[in-house]
Design a protein around this motif. Structure first.
Motif, PDB file in Angstrom:
ATOM      1  N   ALA A   1       0.829  -1.214   0.000  1.00 10.32           N
ATOM      2  CA  ALA A   1       0.000   0.000   0.000  1.00 10.32           C
ATOM      3  C   ALA A   1       0.862   1.263   0.000  1.00 10.32           C
ATOM      4  CB  ALA A   1      -0.926  -0.003   1.212  1.00 10.32           C
ATOM      5  N   THR A   2       1.918   1.278   0.810  1.00 13.65           N
ATOM      6  CA  THR A   2       2.760   2.472   0.891  1.00 13.65           C
ATOM      7  C   THR A   2       3.566   2.687  -0.396  1.00 13.65           C
ATOM      8  OG1 THR A   2       4.492   1.161   1.997  1.00 13.65           O
ATOM      9  CG2 THR A   2       3.000   2.415   3.402  1.00 13.65           C
ATOM     10  N   LEU A   3       3.709   1.641  -1.207  1.00 12.70           N
ATOM     11  CA  LEU A   3       4.416   1.786  -2.481  1.00 12.70           C
ATOM     12  C   LEU A   3       3.491   2.343  -3.563  1.00 12.70           C
ATOM     13  CD1 LEU A   3       6.875   1.253  -4.354  1.00 12.70           C
ATOM     14  CD2 LEU A   3       5.964  -1.057  -4.688  1.00 12.70           C
ATOM     15  N   PHE A   4       2.256   1.851  -3.643  1.00 17.60           N
ATOM     16  CA  PHE A   4       1.381   2.188  -4.761  1.00 17.60           C
ATOM     17  C   PHE A   4       0.478   3.390  -4.518  1.00 17.60           C
ATOM     18  CE2 PHE A   4       2.287  -2.359  -5.457  1.00 17.60           C
ATOM     19  CZ  PHE A   4       2.948  -2.226  -6.665  1.00 17.60           C
ATOM     20  N   LEU A   5       0.175   3.690  -3.269  1.00 18.55           N
ATOM     21  CA  LEU A   5      -0.691   4.839  -3.016  1.00 18.55           C
ATOM     22  C   LEU A   5      -0.056   6.164  -3.457  1.00 18.55           C
ATOM     23  CD1 LEU A   5      -2.389   3.850   0.351  1.00 18.55           C
ATOM     24  CD2 LEU A   5      -3.523   4.306  -1.828  1.00 18.55           C
ATOM     25  N   PRO A   6       1.188   6.462  -3.057  1.00 17.64           N
ATOM     26  CA  PRO A   6       1.800   7.709  -3.546  1.00 17.64           C
ATOM     27  C   PRO A   6       1.930   7.730  -5.069  1.00 17.64           C
ATOM     28  CG  PRO A   6       3.017   6.852  -1.667  1.00 17.64           C
ATOM     29  CD  PRO A   6       2.066   5.773  -2.091  1.00 17.64           C
ATOM     30  N   LEU A   7       2.225   6.580  -5.665  1.00 20.27           N
ATOM     31  CA  LEU A   7       2.352   6.504  -7.116  1.00 20.27           C
ATOM     32  C   LEU A   7       1.022   6.855  -7.786  1.00 20.27           C
ATOM     33  CD1 LEU A   7       3.991   5.718  -9.627  1.00 20.27           C
ATOM     34  CD2 LEU A   7       3.262   3.362  -9.265  1.00 20.27           C
ATOM     35  N   TYR A   8      -0.072   6.324  -7.260  1.00 22.50           N
ATOM     36  CA  TYR A   8      -1.393   6.623  -7.808  1.00 22.50           C
ATOM     37  C   TYR A   8      -1.719   8.107  -7.658  1.00 22.50           C
ATOM     38  CZ  TYR A   8      -6.469   7.022  -7.977  1.00 22.50           C
ATOM     39  OH  TYR A   8      -7.751   7.446  -8.255  1.00 22.50           O
ATOM     40  N   GLN A   9      -1.452   8.650  -6.479  1.00 22.68           N
ATOM     41  CA  GLN A   9      -1.824  10.050  -6.237  1.00 22.68           C
ATOM     42  C   GLN A   9      -0.958  11.017  -7.042  1.00 22.68           C
ATOM     43  OE1 GLN A   9      -1.949  10.191  -1.801  1.00 22.68           O
ATOM     44  NE2 GLN A   9      -4.155  10.407  -2.101  1.00 22.68           N
ATOM     45  N   GLN A  10       0.289  10.655  -7.283  1.00 23.11           N
ATOM     46  CA  GLN A  10       1.145  11.519  -8.097  1.00 23.11           C
ATOM     47  C   GLN A  10       0.791  11.421  -9.583  1.00 23.11           C
ATOM     48  OE1 GLN A  10       5.343  10.798  -7.198  1.00 23.11           O
ATOM     49  NE2 GLN A  10       4.784  10.386  -5.079  1.00 23.11           N
TER      50      GLN A  10
ATOM     51  N   MET B   1     -10.693   2.593  -7.039  1.00 22.49           N
ATOM     52  CA  MET B   1     -10.282   3.931  -7.472  1.00 22.49           C
ATOM     53  C   MET B   1      -9.996   3.949  -8.974  1.00 22.49           C
ATOM     54  SD  MET B   1      -7.849   5.352  -4.352  1.00 22.49           S
ATOM     55  CE  MET B   1      -6.500   4.249  -4.765  1.00 22.49           C
ATOM     56  N   ASP B   2     -10.381   5.045  -9.619  1.00 22.41           N
ATOM     57  CA  ASP B   2     -10.087   5.221 -11.039  1.00 22.41           C
ATOM     58  C   ASP B   2      -9.594   6.642 -11.276  1.00 22.41           C
ATOM     59  OD1 ASP B   2     -12.364   6.842 -10.943  1.00 22.41           O
ATOM     60  OD2 ASP B   2     -13.673   5.249 -11.703  1.00 22.41           O
ATOM     61  N   THR B   3      -9.569   7.075 -12.526  1.00 24.05           N
ATOM     62  CA  THR B   3      -9.029   8.397 -12.844  1.00 24.05           C
ATOM     63  C   THR B   3      -9.912   9.528 -12.321  1.00 24.05           C
ATOM     64  OG1 THR B   3     -10.133   8.276 -15.002  1.00 24.05           O
ATOM     65  CG2 THR B   3      -7.820   7.586 -14.899  1.00 24.05           C
ATOM     66  N   GLY B   4     -11.151   9.226 -11.937  1.00 28.64           N
ATOM     67  CA  GLY B   4     -12.046  10.272 -11.440  1.00 28.64           C
ATOM     68  C   GLY B   4     -12.189  10.313  -9.943  1.00 28.64           C
ATOM     69  N   THR B   5     -11.475   9.459  -9.221  1.00 21.94           N
ATOM     70  CA  THR B   5     -11.584   9.415  -7.760  1.00 21.94           C
ATOM     71  C   THR B   5     -10.932  10.645  -7.143  1.00 21.94           C
ATOM     72  OG1 THR B   5     -11.495   7.002  -7.822  1.00 21.94           O
ATOM     73  CG2 THR B   5     -11.107   8.051  -5.687  1.00 21.94           C
TER      74      THR B   5
ATOM     75  N   ALA C   1      -3.407   7.881 -21.298  1.00 24.45           N
ATOM     76  CA  ALA C   1      -3.344   6.417 -21.305  1.00 24.45           C
ATOM     77  C   ALA C   1      -2.617   5.910 -20.065  1.00 24.45           C
ATOM     78  CB  ALA C   1      -2.640   5.933 -22.574  1.00 24.45           C
ATOM     79  N   TYR C   2      -1.535   6.608 -19.681  1.00 23.32           N
ATOM     80  CA  TYR C   2      -0.768   6.193 -18.506  1.00 23.32           C
ATOM     81  C   TYR C   2      -1.590   6.337 -17.230  1.00 23.32           C
ATOM     82  CZ  TYR C   2       3.013   5.713 -15.146  1.00 23.32           C
ATOM     83  OH  TYR C   2       3.792   5.285 -14.109  1.00 23.32           O
ATOM     84  N   GLN C   3      -2.375   7.392 -17.126  1.00 21.89           N
ATOM     85  CA  GLN C   3      -3.216   7.564 -15.948  1.00 21.89           C
ATOM     86  C   GLN C   3      -4.238   6.437 -15.826  1.00 21.89           C
ATOM     87  OE1 GLN C   3      -4.654  11.553 -16.683  1.00 21.89           O
ATOM     88  NE2 GLN C   3      -3.055  12.485 -15.409  1.00 21.89           N
ATOM     89  N   HIS C   4      -4.842   6.070 -16.952  1.00 21.63           N
ATOM     90  CA  HIS C   4      -5.772   4.932 -16.935  1.00 21.63           C
ATOM     91  C   HIS C   4      -5.030   3.628 -16.604  1.00 21.63           C
ATOM     92  CE1 HIS C   4      -9.581   6.684 -18.281  1.00 21.63           C
ATOM     93  NE2 HIS C   4      -8.874   7.498 -19.049  1.00 21.63           N
ATOM     94  N   ALA C   5      -3.815   3.505 -17.113  1.00 23.71           N
ATOM     95  CA  ALA C   5      -3.037   2.298 -16.862  1.00 23.71           C
ATOM     96  C   ALA C   5      -2.671   2.164 -15.388  1.00 23.71           C
ATOM     97  CB  ALA C   5      -1.769   2.315 -17.729  1.00 23.71           C
TER      98      ALA C   5
ATOM     99  N   SER D   1      -4.341   3.462 -12.893  1.00 21.88           N
ATOM    100  CA  SER D   1      -5.578   3.125 -12.188  1.00 21.88           C
ATOM    101  C   SER D   1      -5.870   1.631 -12.288  1.00 21.88           C
ATOM    102  CB  SER D   1      -6.761   3.912 -12.774  1.00 21.88           C
ATOM    103  OG  SER D   1      -6.607   5.292 -12.556  1.00 21.88           O
ATOM    104  N   ALA D   2      -5.674   1.079 -13.478  1.00 25.07           N
ATOM    105  CA  ALA D   2      -5.894  -0.356 -13.671  1.00 25.07           C
ATOM    106  C   ALA D   2      -4.886  -1.180 -12.878  1.00 25.07           C
ATOM    107  CB  ALA D   2      -5.798  -0.698 -15.160  1.00 25.07           C
ATOM    108  N   GLY D   3      -3.628  -0.712 -12.847  1.00 27.88           N
ATOM    109  CA  GLY D   3      -2.594  -1.421 -12.101  1.00 27.88           C
ATOM    110  C   GLY D   3      -2.857  -1.430 -10.610  1.00 27.88           C
ATOM    111  N   THR D   4      -3.244  -0.276 -10.067  1.00 24.14           N
ATOM    112  CA  THR D   4      -3.545  -0.222  -8.631  1.00 24.14           C
ATOM    113  C   THR D   4      -4.793  -1.042  -8.312  1.00 24.14           C
ATOM    114  OG1 THR D   4      -4.696   1.883  -9.008  1.00 24.14           O
ATOM    115  CG2 THR D   4      -2.440   2.002  -8.208  1.00 24.14           C
ATOM    116  N   HIS D   5      -5.757  -1.073  -9.232  1.00 17.72           N
ATOM    117  CA  HIS D   5      -6.939  -1.913  -9.030  1.00 17.72           C
ATOM    118  C   HIS D   5      -6.527  -3.371  -8.833  1.00 17.72           C
ATOM    119  CE1 HIS D   5     -10.831  -3.870  -9.686  1.00 17.72           C
ATOM    120  NE2 HIS D   5     -10.221  -4.616 -10.597  1.00 17.72           N
ATOM    121  N   SER D   6      -5.679  -3.874  -9.718  1.00 20.96           N
ATOM    122  CA  SER D   6      -5.239  -5.278  -9.631  1.00 20.96           C
ATOM    123  C   SER D   6      -4.431  -5.534  -8.368  1.00 20.96           C
ATOM    124  CB  SER D   6      -4.399  -5.632 -10.869  1.00 20.96           C
ATOM    125  OG  SER D   6      -5.155  -5.492 -12.044  1.00 20.96           O
TER     126      SER D   6
END
Length: 527
Positions: free
Chosen positions: A293-302, A361-365, A468-472, A474-479
């Motif tokens: 979680a601590t690895l992917f959350l900052p990545l998603y938010q950035q 979470m997705d690109t609109g969260t 495309a990267y933002q959607h990607a 979001s998909a990566g963090t979903h998985s």
């Protein structure tokens, strides 16, 4: 000074002398050193590479430290049980400080990697020493009071580490990211030396060198598999298969030898306690989820929400703040009631729910929504982080306190290695697939080196590739988070089977309980 035996254990917890409180402060400083180091170094890495070169060996600056820490953790615990907690703990502090000083003086990448390994060897004894000494000084029933303190140190390290690392590197230079450990470590060293007085031990048994070697080889192979798999080498490559084979063979040999060794590194009889085994499982899952979680959350938010990378530690504040508050409440309730089973059950359930919410979470969260989801995960982890150690220590005899603490710490460390590796592999594959789907050849080219882009690289991308990267992502963090939720179900299943054994120091009601080890409070020399 006088020798006093703390009898009964409950009184020892209720009337902690000032010397014990000073020791606890010193222990928290040592715990901070162990946790803060990798957080600080992360932000200094680009500057280090710029001065020393050796970009191709950059990952080893972290890997050498992690390997040495994981491999030495069980050995420090056993040495403390055999030869005394205080001397062993002081030795680990000294070794950590020597490694820190040498790392700060490194003139090339090879030296830095070697000195980081020395530092990691010392760090392996810091966390174990803290937990084991607290286990010696404070009965389990009273130990809950200090959970908030330990959780606070953890939260402070995770939030403040990147900020402190960036500030030190920008103003004083990267070498001070290592030198800063010296004054803090010296304070801990002096305080523990002067105030902590535990009985000295001298074991006639020889150290189990063969067991230590087999365990070290097994742990090293596992960590290398989780570090290299999917990055340096493909998961199905010959090198990864070799490491898996070596790791499995070494660990099977280790288990076999521990049944015959006179003084085993990890006495297998501690796993006869159902609670200890279950806490090891829960600790592994907690490490798996927390570090993922601590690895992917900052990545998603950035990447998706456009947050600044500079304040990446602050992005975790909802999760860490919730973890801190819950840990304090759990500790107080445990101290007041002596009951604890509800916390692993509720904590695991909250962790499952929180991870599932994060997976949506997705690109609109919005940041507010993701903050609420993070807080749910934090509430769950707050119920688990210190309770696992508390129950594990309560499940063994005092003579095995060190190996119980080190084994629990090791399982959490290995869980974090597996979490980062498996969730990372899933994330990277998903990002690359979505980039190919949405941006074609351009998308594949953008992520062919790495599925993780920094903010500067993201700004340079064409609009199509950036979206495309933002959607990607979001998909990566979903998985990744969905996998975390599934894995957390194992923790919930383990928590359901935890047996409510009265905590030592809880009074006469624990007598006659077969799984409750008899209270054996140490002789503590107080000032």
């Amino acid at each position: 000074m006088t020798d006093t035996t703390d009898t009964p254990a409950a009184d020892a917890g209720e009337k902690q002398p000032r010397s014990v409180r000073v020791v606890l402060l010193a222990l928290m400083i040592a715990m901070m050193l162990a946790m803060l180091d990798n957080m600080i170094i992360g932000t200094a890495m680009p500057t280090i590479v710029g001065e020393l070169g050796g970009l191709e060996h950059l990952s080893w600056v972290v890997t050498a430290y992690t390997l040495a820490t994981a491999a030495s953790t069980p050995l420090w615990g056993k040495l403390g049980d055999m030869y005394g907690r205080k001397g062993t703990f002081l030795s680990s502090i000294v070794l950590f400080l020597i490694g820190s000083a040498l790392s700060g003086m490194a003139q090339n990448m090879g030296e830095l990697i070697g000195f980081r390994a020395v530092q990691g060897l010392g760090a392996g004894g810091l966390m174990v020493g803290v937990m084991a000494i607290i286990g010696d000084l404070i009965p389990p029933r009273e130990r809950g009071k200090y959970q908030g303190m330990m959780a606070g140190v953890m939260a402070l390290a995770m939030i403040g580490g990147p900020l402190v690392g960036g500030t030190i590197t920008d103003n004083w230079g990267w070498r001070w990211a290592f030198y800063i450990n010296l004054p803090l470590g010296a304070v801990a060293l002096v305080a523990v030396s002067a105030v902590l007085h535990l009985p000295k031990k001298r074991s006639e048994a020889r150290i189990d060198y063969l067991g230590a070697a087999l365990l070290t080889v097994g742990i090293t192979a596992i960590v290398l598999v989780t570090t290299w798999g999917g990055t340096e080498y493909a998961w199905g490559s010959a090198r990864i298969m070799e490491l898996i084979g070596i790791g499995v063979a070494a660990l099977v040999g280790f288990v076999f030898w521990q049944t015959r060794a006179a003084e085993p590194v990890v006495p297998l009889h501690i796993f006869r306690s159902r609670n200890f085994t279950l806490m090891s499982v829960i600790g592994f899952i907690t490490g798996f989820v927390m570090f993922g979680a601590t690895l992917f959350l900052p990545l998603y938010q950035q990447s998706v929400q456009g947050a600044s990378a500079t304040n990446s530690g602050l992005l975790l504040l909802p999760m860490l703040g919730a973890m801190l508050v819950t840990s304090m409440v759990a500790g107080r309730v445990t101290t007041n009631t002596g009951k604890y089973k509800a916390f692993p059950v509720v904590g695991s359930a909250l962790m499952i729910v929180g991870l599932y919410l994060l997976s949506t979470m997705d690109t609109g969260t919005s940041r507010l929504t993701s903050g609420v989801f993070m807080a749910v995960v934090g509430l769950g982890m707050g119920c688990l982080m210190q309770i696992t150690m508390l129950v594990a220590q309560n499940s063994v005899e005092m003579k095995d306190m060190g190996v119980a603490s080190s084994s629990t710490t090791l399982f959490r460390t290995l869980g974090s290695s597996f979490g980062v590796a498996i969730m990372g592999a899933l994330f990277n594959n998903r990002v690359q697939d979505v980039m190919s789907e949405r941006a074609g050849a351009l998308g594949s080219k953008v992520t062919e080196q790495s599925a993780q882009l920094d903010a500067k690289s993201l700004e340079k991308l064409p609009v199509l590739a950036r979206e495309a990267y933002q959607h990607a992502v979001s998909a990566g963090t979903h998985s990744a988070f969905l996998l975390g939720a599934v894995v957390a179900v194992v923790a919930l299943a383990a928590a359901v089977f935890v047996k409510e054994v009265p905590l030592r120091g809880a009074g006469p009601e624990q007598e006659g309980k077969p799984d409750a080890p008899a209270a054996q409070p140490p002789v503590v020399e107080t000032v």
